[in-house]
Design a protein around this motif. Sequence first.
Motif, PDB file in Angstrom:
ATOM      1  N   THR A  40       0.857  -1.088  -0.160  1.00 52.44           N
ATOM      2  CA  THR A  40       0.299  -0.076  -0.030  1.00 52.44           C
ATOM      3  C   THR A  40       0.794   1.447  -0.083  1.00 52.44           C
ATOM      4  N   ASP A  41       2.016   1.186   0.645  1.00 44.24           N
ATOM      5  CA  ASP A  41       3.040   2.454   0.536  1.00 44.24           C
ATOM      6  C   ASP A  41       3.405   2.378  -0.822  1.00 44.24           C
ATOM      7  N   PRO A  42       3.460   3.548  -1.467  1.00 43.12           N
ATOM      8  CA  PRO A  42       3.932   3.863  -2.945  1.00 43.12           C
ATOM      9  C   PRO A  42       5.138   3.581  -3.001  1.00 43.12           C
ATOM     10  N   GLU A  43       6.161   4.191  -1.997  1.00 45.48           N
ATOM     11  CA  GLU A  43       7.524   3.885  -2.217  1.00 45.48           C
ATOM     12  C   GLU A  43       7.925   2.471  -2.154  1.00 45.48           C
ATOM     13  N   GLN A  44       7.393   1.716  -1.133  1.00 44.04           N
ATOM     14  CA  GLN A  44       7.595   0.217  -0.935  1.00 44.04           C
ATOM     15  C   GLN A  44       6.937  -0.458  -2.040  1.00 44.04           C
ATOM     16  N   ASN A  45       5.922  -0.146  -2.782  1.00 37.36           N
ATOM     17  CA  ASN A  45       5.642  -0.858  -3.807  1.00 37.36           C
ATOM     18  C   ASN A  45       6.430  -0.578  -5.157  1.00 37.36           C
ATOM     19  N   ALA A  46       6.861   0.675  -5.294  1.00 39.24           N
ATOM     20  CA  ALA A  46       7.969   0.795  -6.520  1.00 39.24           C
ATOM     21  C   ALA A  46       9.182   0.078  -6.214  1.00 39.24           C
ATOM     22  N   ARG A  47       9.582   0.050  -5.126  1.00 39.83           N
ATOM     23  CA  ARG A  47      10.948  -0.748  -4.836  1.00 39.83           C
ATOM     24  C   ARG A  47      10.523  -2.338  -5.129  1.00 39.83           C
ATOM     25  N   LEU A  48       9.368  -2.540  -4.892  1.00 36.26           N
ATOM     26  CA  LEU A  48       9.004  -4.260  -5.073  1.00 36.26           C
ATOM     27  C   LEU A  48       9.014  -4.425  -6.576  1.00 36.26           C
ATOM     28  N   LYS A  49       8.558  -3.547  -7.199  1.00 33.97           N
ATOM     29  CA  LYS A  49       8.471  -3.683  -8.668  1.00 33.97           C
ATOM     30  C   LYS A  49       9.746  -3.489  -9.461  1.00 33.97           C
ATOM     31  N   THR A  50      10.516  -2.597  -9.023  1.00 34.07           N
ATOM     32  CA  THR A  50      11.805  -2.495  -9.672  1.00 34.07           C
ATOM     33  C   THR A  50      13.153  -3.108  -9.345  1.00 34.07           C
ATOM     34  N   GLU A  51      13.041  -3.462  -7.994  1.00 33.38           N
ATOM     35  CA  GLU A  51      14.135  -4.047  -7.265  1.00 33.38           C
ATOM     36  C   GLU A  51      14.204  -5.465  -6.835  1.00 33.38           C
TER      37      GLU A  51
END
Length: 386
Positions: free
Chosen positions: A202-213
Amino acid sequence: MCCSTLTSRTSLSQLTLHSTPEEDEKMANYIHVPEEAPAVPKMEVTVDESDYRSGALSLMKELRPNWKPSEVKLKFFTDGITNKLLGCYVGTALQDVVLVRIYGNKTELLIDRENEVKSFRVLHAHRCAPRLYCTFSNGLCYEFLQGTALEPQHIRSQPIFRLIARQLAKYHAIHAHNGWVPQSDLWLKMGKYFSLIPKHFTDPEQNARLKTEVPSPRCLREELLWLQQSLSVLGSPVVLCHNDLLCKNIIYNQQAGNVKFIDYEYAGYNYQAYDIGNHFNEFAGLNEVDYSRYPDRGFQLEWLRSYLEAYKEHKGQSRQVTDTQVELLYVQVNRFALASHFFWALWALIQAKFSTIDFDFLEYALVRFKQYFKMKAEVTTLTLPE
């Protein structure tokens, strides 16, 4: 970062030979508790995270009825990242301390609690664990061990590393019931963890890291299959393992000249080399992870020789250890250290979604995945001795 290329499009279920996953799980979890082991009562008490004291006092009323509630003191231990732990005692000295461990949020997804209690009781019966006093609705109470929880610098010092090696050998030499040959549940457990990793945060920053890293689910599936195919053929025996031998789970009693291991949540039958490789990975520490501290070949060969001498002794065999036996274990351990990285990376991704403990689980998952791929290139060149 590239994933393994498999020679066939094998599924996780196809990799389990000669038996169904249900049969494997039943066999893997068959931990026989000796008949003389003390019974462990179950108390219908829930310890509320926002009001520890009242729940803890309810437990002490049963476990230490002679303690006056007004005199009971609580001491918090903050090292764990799975559960919350507090000690209850009276007086000024930490003599008779009852430890109360409160399970972390949703940790039942990661840990078989019934299996944990069985492991606790088996290890206590073999004088490898403290007394388990009781379980309660969301935790358990057990005996406090006197000593010091170790740090990364301690576990590589000359007298202590030999004590650790010998104590782990003692665990691994605990025989299965009536000659039954145990099976590892490592692949079943990792398959389960893989199915639980979050698809989004739900956290946008965490989600971005999940998708990219974080490696893609397809990549992770291929790596998991490659691990099972390449490690399960190395011939590492399946023994009763601790499976979580990080520094803080090792208690050193200088006066007694021994070490004891605590926390058996992940204990169970597993590959001998996994348990040792997992311990070597923990030389890097937890809060400030530094894999330059991973033990070098010279240190490992010393450690493994100490271990094998004790293991053979506990098994009633000759203590003589050959260079070939040490080299074989060295290759197995460093290969299985890969599985340890992968296991805890999956675990950390799940914790990142559910845990209420203040720890950056997503960052920890990324660190473990990074080290997995780095180490994979190095250890796949190791070959078993002739």
